[in-house]
Scaffold this active site. Sequence first.
Site, PDB file in Angstrom:
ATOM      1  N   ALA A   1     -35.838  58.286 -77.979  1.00  0.00           N
ATOM      2  CA  ALA A   1     -35.369  59.092 -76.773  1.00  0.00           C
ATOM      3  C   ALA A   1     -36.552  59.296 -75.824  1.00  0.00           C
ATOM      4  O   ALA A   1     -37.781  59.540 -76.441  1.00  0.00           O
ATOM      5  CB  ALA A   1     -34.433  60.122 -77.089  1.00  0.00           C
ATOM      6  N   HIS A   2     -36.253  60.051 -74.765  1.00  0.00           N
ATOM      7  CA  HIS A   2     -37.206  60.665 -73.854  1.00  0.00           C
ATOM      8  C   HIS A   2     -38.066  61.818 -74.593  1.00  0.00           C
ATOM      9  O   HIS A   2     -37.396  62.381 -75.142  1.00  0.00           O
ATOM     10  CB  HIS A   2     -36.467  61.262 -72.702  1.00  0.00           C
TER      11      HIS A   2
END
Lengths: 306, 306, 306
Positions: C233-234
């Site tokens: 993820a980010h």
Amino acid sequence: MTVEKNIDLKDIITFLDNSLIAVYGEPESVVVRHLRDPEHVDEFTLDWVNPHKPDKQKIAETSRAKVIIVDKEVVFSEILKNQGKVLLVVDNPKLAIAKVGNDFFVEKPIPGIHPSAIIHPDAQIGENVYIGANTTVGKCIIRNDVSIHSNVTLYDNVTVENEVIIHAGSVIGTDGLGCERDKDSVLVKFPHLGGVTISENVEIGANCQIAKGALSNTVIGKGTKINAGCYIAHNVVIGENVWISPHVKITGSVKIKDNATIFTGCVIREQKTIGKGATIGMGSVVTKDVPAGETWVGNPARKLEK
Amino acid sequence: MTVEKNIDLKDIITFLDNSLIAVYGEPESVVVRHLRDPEHVDEFTLDWVNPHKPDKQKIAETSRAKVIIVDKEVVFSEILKNQGKVLLVVDNPKLAIAKVGNDFFVEKPIPGIHPSAIIHPDAQIGENVYIGANTTVGKCIIRNDVSIHSNVTLYDNVTVENEVIIHAGSVIGTDGLGCERDKDSVLVKFPHLGGVTISENVEIGANCQIAKGALSNTVIGKGTKINAGCYIAHNVVIGENVWISPHVKITGSVKIKDNATIFTGCVIREQKTIGKGATIGMGSVVTKDVPAGETWVGNPARKLEK
Amino acid sequence: MTVEKNIDLKDIITFLDNSLIAVYGEPESVVVRHLRDPEHVDEFTLDWVNPHKPDKQKIAETSRAKVIIVDKEVVFSEILKNQGKVLLVVDNPKLAIAKVGNDFFVEKPIPGIHPSAIIHPDAQIGENVYIGANTTVGKCIIRNDVSIHSNVTLYDNVTVENEVIIHAGSVIGTDGLGCERDKDSVLVKFPHLGGVTISENVEIGANCQIAKGALSNTVIGKGTKINAGCYIAHNVVIGENVWISPHVKITGSVKIKDNATIFTGCVIREQKTIGKGATIGMGSVVTKDVPAGETWVGNPARKLEK
């Protein structure tokens, strides 16, 4: 919404042939046009009654379709007779409707290699093969009647037998990433020099990843269906008619025997064996060998006692 | 590292308009250039104070930014005044910064169909549509203001409504692999003759797989966001504003009602319903219907009592 | 089935150099042709004895290969001598065979950009870079000796350092879909304005998704291996030499420290930290910080006491 055809009921009766137990009513010059879900059934639908439902007679008698595939427990009652219905009686209506649907209604891709597909000059491609747009095929052997959809990648050394279907976005023959740490914890990847064998009549869903074997081949057995988003590691050997639901993760050198069923999202630990006809419940994490015919569920998975 | 612009603060104030409760300080002729994470905030950052933090006043007073979006609990103190700061007061600073970020800083793809994309001659493509490189679109309907990124595959019979975004590597409209075993355990695939409907303002992450319906359509409701690597099976019906985290597996004919939230890696069993506004914790395996508004977690998932 | 070569054993001895403890037998003018799994070993195989096996001496004495890599516990017995075998003695035969395999037997892709790859005109591409068919590269920086396989998508703002390998179908730099609900439950996506940094010697498996950071970069550390189908993820920050098995889901802003090992199918909750050298068992759902060196398993994951 769905596919529309004009199919003479006689052709369907001929196709079902020795799986037909009886035909009631008058099938002559009847035409069916489509398969539909229960809410949208009309006069021209080829309808069917799920053999697992409790009120099968009533479902048949309230269907708007002229032709209904049923099992032996549904009788050709006065009501059905007066409605002018045609009953096709078989052992397993779900199986019959699936076979008729696949043969008469599903549009198969027209054979041919899309000009945007990139095929290795040494790849061997059989007859009646469909390869979709933007697909990449390495130095592989593709037999006859194979369909490979769009945006698929086949690395080198993949053998695809007759009548295999591979859906879009799948990657076959990629490296596994089994590693050994050196003294400084640096990861050294174990080399992958094998290939992948995909046997006859296998179907592989969208966005699957199948790794090549380290020193021999990863093997998918005849008639096995692997749903979307699955991972099959190096040197896995899967038998025949294994049904694998979406997003199942099968790690290195696992063996899965014939007719097993593995539900959505399971993980199978490396080196383990799933026995013939065994069932693994959804979301299970299998860390032990599962004997033939048993059902295991949970994290970690344990035998489900009936 | 991130996007740089020259934006007149007056334009942001106009954009926020009726969500603005107050503006403190002197916003005239102030320019902001970027959004930044807390460690890299400078004079030209449009900064914000997360409303969930305990020490919001101090965060605002030690920010290096000239302009800060805050909630009502942050006051325009002497310290802030003497620093020459500008405060934009709103109910939800996180929502405000998200909206400003999307509108002023995020670069949208320029409409147009990349020459390497392969579009079916009978596909209908609306206005202001972006289709990325190496993407394949079957006989589909694509409305207006849609963005489809690279290496995506749309099979036939997918309808994409206005302002939908589909990220790279996703596969929409693929076959599910629901099967019926015959007497010899051979797997016969149930035919898939339906399609997929993706409603307005849906966003679909990278490498998702969405199966077409068997006899009707799989439906994704308005404003729903589906993160990367998810699997949505045949005949699933998802409501509006459902938030689905990465790698969620939703199996056949599941219904998910409006405003539900499903966290990373869950599996939802076929035919089950997730009620309106329900929350499913990460890694859960849901085997029962979940009533509206409840939170369920675990494998198998159970109601979380507060 | 696997790669065939003609390699002078002297070259392998030179390559192993200071990891060689001893050479027994007569290595002069010996040629090896392939690596093979135990069932297919022949005279020309470069064989090895797994140091974890209990009966190593017997494995060596019954191998059909002329040349065998072994550890110090295998002695150059009369039997081996009389068979005319050559023993290469090292501390870790698995590590040695991996290194020899990678260097002498694995065929690397030939550098070059396939004409069907679509490269952004402002992308910077280094030397000896391979970019496969139907791959799309945005405004990115690609350093030297990088291999990017087919059907990969790199969004803008991805930096790929030297000697990185990215396998087919992966998507790097896509948006995360972190959202904030407004008063009407409408989902507003948080903007993603950062990028992705992939450090030297990283390998990324097939069909992975790595999201760009919201306001700074998502970072994958030197020498880390991420297997197929993973989601990163980010704003995740992964250290050096981390080994991530297939289909691991690492959610927003997680930190994973050097030398950690994460097995297949785990989910790591947002904001958590996996300590240096920690191990997470397959299928685990990690909801807390994991201290350095510990092993955690289960859903939810708990410390495994030895």
